[in-house]
Design a protein around this motif. Structure first.
Motif, PDB file in Angstrom:
ATOM      1  N   THR A   1      -3.833 -23.790  51.643  1.00 19.91           N
ATOM      2  CA  THR A   1      -4.118 -22.197  51.794  1.00 19.91           C
ATOM      3  C   THR A   1      -5.158 -22.003  50.904  1.00 19.91           C
ATOM      4  O   THR A   1      -5.174 -22.722  49.836  1.00 19.91           O
ATOM      5  CB  THR A   1      -2.730 -21.312  51.608  1.00 19.91           C
ATOM      6  N   PRO A   2      -5.976 -20.912  50.926  1.00 19.95           N
ATOM      7  CA  PRO A   2      -7.084 -20.701  49.887  1.00 19.95           C
ATOM      8  C   PRO A   2      -6.443 -20.327  48.798  1.00 19.95           C
ATOM      9  O   PRO A   2      -5.293 -19.957  48.576  1.00 19.95           O
ATOM     10  CB  PRO A   2      -7.688 -19.216  50.601  1.00 19.95           C
ATOM     11  N   PRO A   3      -7.154 -21.047  47.576  1.00 16.62           N
ATOM     12  CA  PRO A   3      -6.501 -20.854  46.228  1.00 16.62           C
ATOM     13  C   PRO A   3      -6.442 -19.221  45.632  1.00 16.62           C
ATOM     14  O   PRO A   3      -7.101 -18.280  46.144  1.00 16.62           O
ATOM     15  CB  PRO A   3      -7.682 -21.359  45.258  1.00 16.62           C
ATOM     16  N   ASP A   4      -5.166 -18.950  45.359  1.00 16.49           N
ATOM     17  CA  ASP A   4      -4.644 -17.634  44.942  1.00 16.49           C
ATOM     18  C   ASP A   4      -5.033 -17.423  43.311  1.00 16.49           C
ATOM     19  O   ASP A   4      -4.750 -16.487  42.889  1.00 16.49           O
ATOM     20  CB  ASP A   4      -3.321 -17.326  45.497  1.00 16.49           C
ATOM     21  N   LEU A   5      -5.501 -18.437  42.788  1.00 18.33           N
ATOM     22  CA  LEU A   5      -5.661 -18.671  41.333  1.00 18.33           C
ATOM     23  C   LEU A   5      -6.747 -17.498  41.107  1.00 18.33           C
ATOM     24  O   LEU A   5      -7.817 -17.433  41.893  1.00 18.33           O
ATOM     25  CB  LEU A   5      -6.065 -20.023  41.043  1.00 18.33           C
ATOM     26  N   THR A   6      -6.580 -16.692  40.104  1.00 19.73           N
ATOM     27  CA  THR A   6      -7.827 -15.775  39.731  1.00 19.73           C
ATOM     28  C   THR A   6      -8.789 -16.286  38.702  1.00 19.73           C
ATOM     29  O   THR A   6      -8.436 -17.510  38.138  1.00 19.73           O
ATOM     30  CB  THR A   6      -7.274 -14.591  39.106  1.00 19.73           C
ATOM     31  N   LEU A   7     -10.127 -16.039  38.523  1.00 19.01           N
ATOM     32  CA  LEU A   7     -10.922 -16.269  37.705  1.00 19.01           C
ATOM     33  C   LEU A   7     -10.252 -16.547  36.276  1.00 19.01           C
ATOM     34  O   LEU A   7     -10.647 -17.649  35.706  1.00 19.01           O
ATOM     35  CB  LEU A   7     -12.260 -15.688  37.837  1.00 19.01           C
ATOM     36  N   ASP A   8      -9.716 -15.296  36.037  1.00 23.66           N
ATOM     37  CA  ASP A   8      -8.937 -15.344  34.377  1.00 23.66           C
ATOM     38  C   ASP A   8      -8.139 -16.374  34.338  1.00 23.66           C
ATOM     39  O   ASP A   8      -8.107 -17.315  33.293  1.00 23.66           O
ATOM     40  CB  ASP A   8      -8.476 -14.083  34.203  1.00 23.66           C
ATOM     41  N   GLU A   9      -7.258 -16.794  35.376  1.00 25.11           N
ATOM     42  CA  GLU A   9      -6.408 -17.760  35.396  1.00 25.11           C
ATOM     43  C   GLU A   9      -6.752 -19.407  35.336  1.00 25.11           C
ATOM     44  O   GLU A   9      -6.748 -20.253  34.571  1.00 25.11           O
ATOM     45  CB  GLU A   9      -5.415 -17.942  36.452  1.00 25.11           C
ATOM     46  N   ALA A  10      -8.188 -19.413  36.089  1.00 25.26           N
ATOM     47  CA  ALA A  10      -8.796 -20.426  36.045  1.00 25.26           C
ATOM     48  C   ALA A  10      -9.550 -20.826  34.683  1.00 25.26           C
ATOM     49  O   ALA A  10      -9.431 -21.895  34.002  1.00 25.26           O
ATOM     50  CB  ALA A  10      -9.991 -20.455  36.982  1.00 25.26           C
ATOM     51  N   LEU A  11      -9.882 -19.676  33.839  1.00 24.42           N
ATOM     52  CA  LEU A  11     -10.383 -19.948  32.662  1.00 24.42           C
ATOM     53  C   LEU A  11      -9.529 -20.349  31.599  1.00 24.42           C
ATOM     54  O   LEU A  11      -9.748 -21.066  30.650  1.00 24.42           O
ATOM     55  CB  LEU A  11     -11.167 -18.479  32.200  1.00 24.42           C
ATOM     56  N   GLU A  12      -8.388 -19.714  31.787  1.00 24.58           N
ATOM     57  CA  GLU A  12      -7.259 -19.980  30.828  1.00 24.58           C
ATOM     58  C   GLU A  12      -6.846 -21.614  30.946  1.00 24.58           C
ATOM     59  O   GLU A  12      -6.202 -22.371  29.812  1.00 24.58           O
ATOM     60  CB  GLU A  12      -6.048 -19.339  31.171  1.00 24.58           C
ATOM     61  N   LEU A  13      -7.041 -22.197  32.128  1.00 21.93           N
ATOM     62  CA  LEU A  13      -6.749 -23.687  32.144  1.00 21.93           C
ATOM     63  C   LEU A  13      -7.597 -24.622  31.212  1.00 21.93           C
ATOM     64  O   LEU A  13      -7.485 -25.506  30.908  1.00 21.93           O
ATOM     65  CB  LEU A  13      -7.065 -23.960  33.712  1.00 21.93           C
ATOM     66  N   ARG A  14      -8.931 -23.932  31.117  1.00 24.74           N
ATOM     67  CA  ARG A  14      -9.898 -24.829  30.089  1.00 24.74           C
ATOM     68  C   ARG A  14     -10.371 -23.804  28.990  1.00 24.74           C
ATOM     69  O   ARG A  14     -11.502 -23.289  29.219  1.00 24.74           O
ATOM     70  CB  ARG A  14     -11.064 -25.050  31.298  1.00 24.74           C
ATOM     71  N   PRO A  15      -9.661 -23.687  28.033  1.00 25.98           N
ATOM     72  CA  PRO A  15     -10.250 -23.134  26.626  1.00 25.98           C
ATOM     73  C   PRO A  15     -11.437 -23.668  26.454  1.00 25.98           C
ATOM     74  O   PRO A  15     -11.914 -24.643  26.489  1.00 25.98           O
ATOM     75  CB  PRO A  15      -9.169 -23.089  25.871  1.00 25.98           C
ATOM     76  N   CYS A  16     -12.463 -22.692  25.581  1.00 23.26           N
ATOM     77  CA  CYS A  16     -13.697 -23.303  25.284  1.00 23.26           C
ATOM     78  C   CYS A  16     -13.614 -24.281  24.179  1.00 23.26           C
ATOM     79  O   CYS A  16     -12.612 -24.521  23.282  1.00 23.26           O
ATOM     80  CB  CYS A  16     -14.244 -22.081  24.484  1.00 23.26           C
ATOM     81  N   VAL A  17     -14.695 -25.122  24.444  1.00 24.95           N
ATOM     82  CA  VAL A  17     -14.951 -26.338  23.271  1.00 24.95           C
ATOM     83  C   VAL A  17     -15.925 -26.277  22.586  1.00 24.95           C
ATOM     84  O   VAL A  17     -15.907 -26.256  21.393  1.00 24.95           O
ATOM     85  CB  VAL A  17     -14.901 -27.650  24.253  1.00 24.95           C
ATOM     86  N   GLU A  18     -17.085 -25.848  23.336  1.00 25.78           N
ATOM     87  CA  GLU A  18     -18.345 -25.471  22.373  1.00 25.78           C
ATOM     88  C   GLU A  18     -18.783 -24.162  21.892  1.00 25.78           C
ATOM     89  O   GLU A  18     -19.414 -23.885  21.096  1.00 25.78           O
ATOM     90  CB  GLU A  18     -19.550 -26.112  23.401  1.00 25.78           C
ATOM     91  N   THR A  19     -18.311 -23.213  22.791  1.00 31.18           N
ATOM     92  CA  THR A  19     -18.703 -21.885  22.694  1.00 31.18           C
ATOM     93  C   THR A  19     -17.806 -21.009  21.716  1.00 31.18           C
ATOM     94  O   THR A  19     -18.086 -19.796  21.775  1.00 31.18           O
ATOM     95  CB  THR A  19     -18.939 -21.204  23.920  1.00 31.18           C
ATOM     96  N   CYS A  20     -16.850 -21.690  21.117  1.00 33.65           N
ATOM     97  CA  CYS A  20     -15.846 -20.840  20.168  1.00 33.65           C
ATOM     98  C   CYS A  20     -15.959 -21.443  18.848  1.00 33.65           C
ATOM     99  O   CYS A  20     -16.139 -22.456  18.589  1.00 33.65           O
ATOM    100  CB  CYS A  20     -14.728 -20.468  20.848  1.00 33.65           C
TER     101      CYS A  20
END
Ligand code: GLU
Length: 297
Positions: free
Chosen positions: A278-297
């Motif tokens: 089914t289409p992903p129901d993950l939101t953009l914010d949830e997707a971003l939480e899966l991958r915290p920043c490495v270089e930009t913070c």
């Protein structure tokens, strides 16, 4: 068991590619119907409407997401048709240019493309440089090896050479999951395919859907090990183009709701793997939480 399923996929995909070429494909026909809204000339949507075309960066060597069919010279795939839906919603023609992993962000920043639909994982670091749509697909990281390989999973990669694309999430993923592997970074995934076929590298690691495309081209290759990462794909948009992002998200929401997402999934993935999705129901914010920043913070 998994491997047998992919072998079956290979045969079917090869057959369908032939039938598709013979019958002609309805690529780019979004089928969304409805009337096209006219946008003011000072908006990104208005500028695109005035130009009569939207330029979209896609992969050219990654079936089933973006690949140039050598029989028709047309670019085809899930990402290509998704881009076609956005073009339809603006009432313009899509023009596809090749966007390899490493030039996706520069292409948005320098205006080479209006949008990127190039198997691009949403990450916090990338989000600092560009904007992303809501997630439209979820892939997973895997490993691909020749069928006579003794590599059975990520734990066997120490001291082995592993190919992946420059500028892809796997530069970082592999550094974490296989720190003792030797990375061979190349521009495009077709180079990884060649390197693993000639034995110049021991394995390739990237998204499962990209590796599947390699198995289609060479059934002596196989996937091993478990899923390594979650890779939610987003449409790349130039940083700060908030109205355009809202427009793209609106089209995506329609595509997810009106059955077109399902049609794309079945056409490019489901019919070969037997998988349902089914289409992903993950939101953009949830997707971003899966991958915290490495270089930009
Ligand atoms: N989805 C991953 C990424 O965006 C790997 C695939 C690719 O390189 O296009 O980096």
């Amino acid at each position: 068991m998994r491997h047998k399923r992919w072998r079956w996929l290979v045969a079917l995909l090869a057959l369908t590619a032939l039938v598709g070429a013979a019958c002609g494909d309805d690529e780019g026909d979004g089928g969304g119907g409805g009337t096209v809204e006219e946008f003011p000339a000072d908006t990104t949507m208005g500028r695109i409407q005035e130009a009569g075309e939207i330029v979209i960066g896609v992969k050219f060597d990654v079936p089933p997401f973006g690949f140039k069919n050598p029989q028709t010279d047309e670019v085809e795939g899930f990402d290509v048709e998704m881009g076609g839906f956005i073009a339809d919603a603006l009432g313009v023609e899509p023009t596809y240019v090749e966007a390899i992993s490493d030039n996706r962000i520069p292409f948005l920043q320098d205006g080479t493309v209006d949008l990127i639909l190039s198997t691009m994982t949403i990450t916090t670091d990338r989000d600092a440089e560009i904007d992303f749509s809501e997630p439209y697909f979820i892939a997973h990281g895997r490993i691909l090896v020749p069928e006579d390989s003794d590599i059975a999973g990520v734990e066997d990669l120490a001291g082995r050479t592993v190919c992946t694309a420059l500028g892809s999430t796997y530069e970082e993923n592999l550094g974490e999951s296989a720190p003792e592997a030797e990375l061979q970074l190349v521009d495009s995934y077709s180079e990884c395919l060649e390197l693993v076929q000639t034995g110049a590298v021991d394995a390739v690691s990237t998204d499962d859907v990209i590796l599947t495309g390699m198995i289609i081209q060479d059934p002596t290759l196989m996937l091993v090990g478990d899923e390594l990462t979650v890779e939610p794909y987003g449409i790349g948009i130039k940083d700060g183009e908030t109205e355009f992002k809202e427009f793209v998200d609106g089209v995506l929401a329609d595509v997810k709701e009106d059955g077109r997402w399902q049609e794309l999934f079945d056409k490019w993935i489901g019919q070969y793997t037997g998988q349902e999705a089914t289409p992903p129901d993950l939101t953009l914010d949830e997707a971003l939480e899966l991958r915290p920043c490495v270089e930009t913070c």
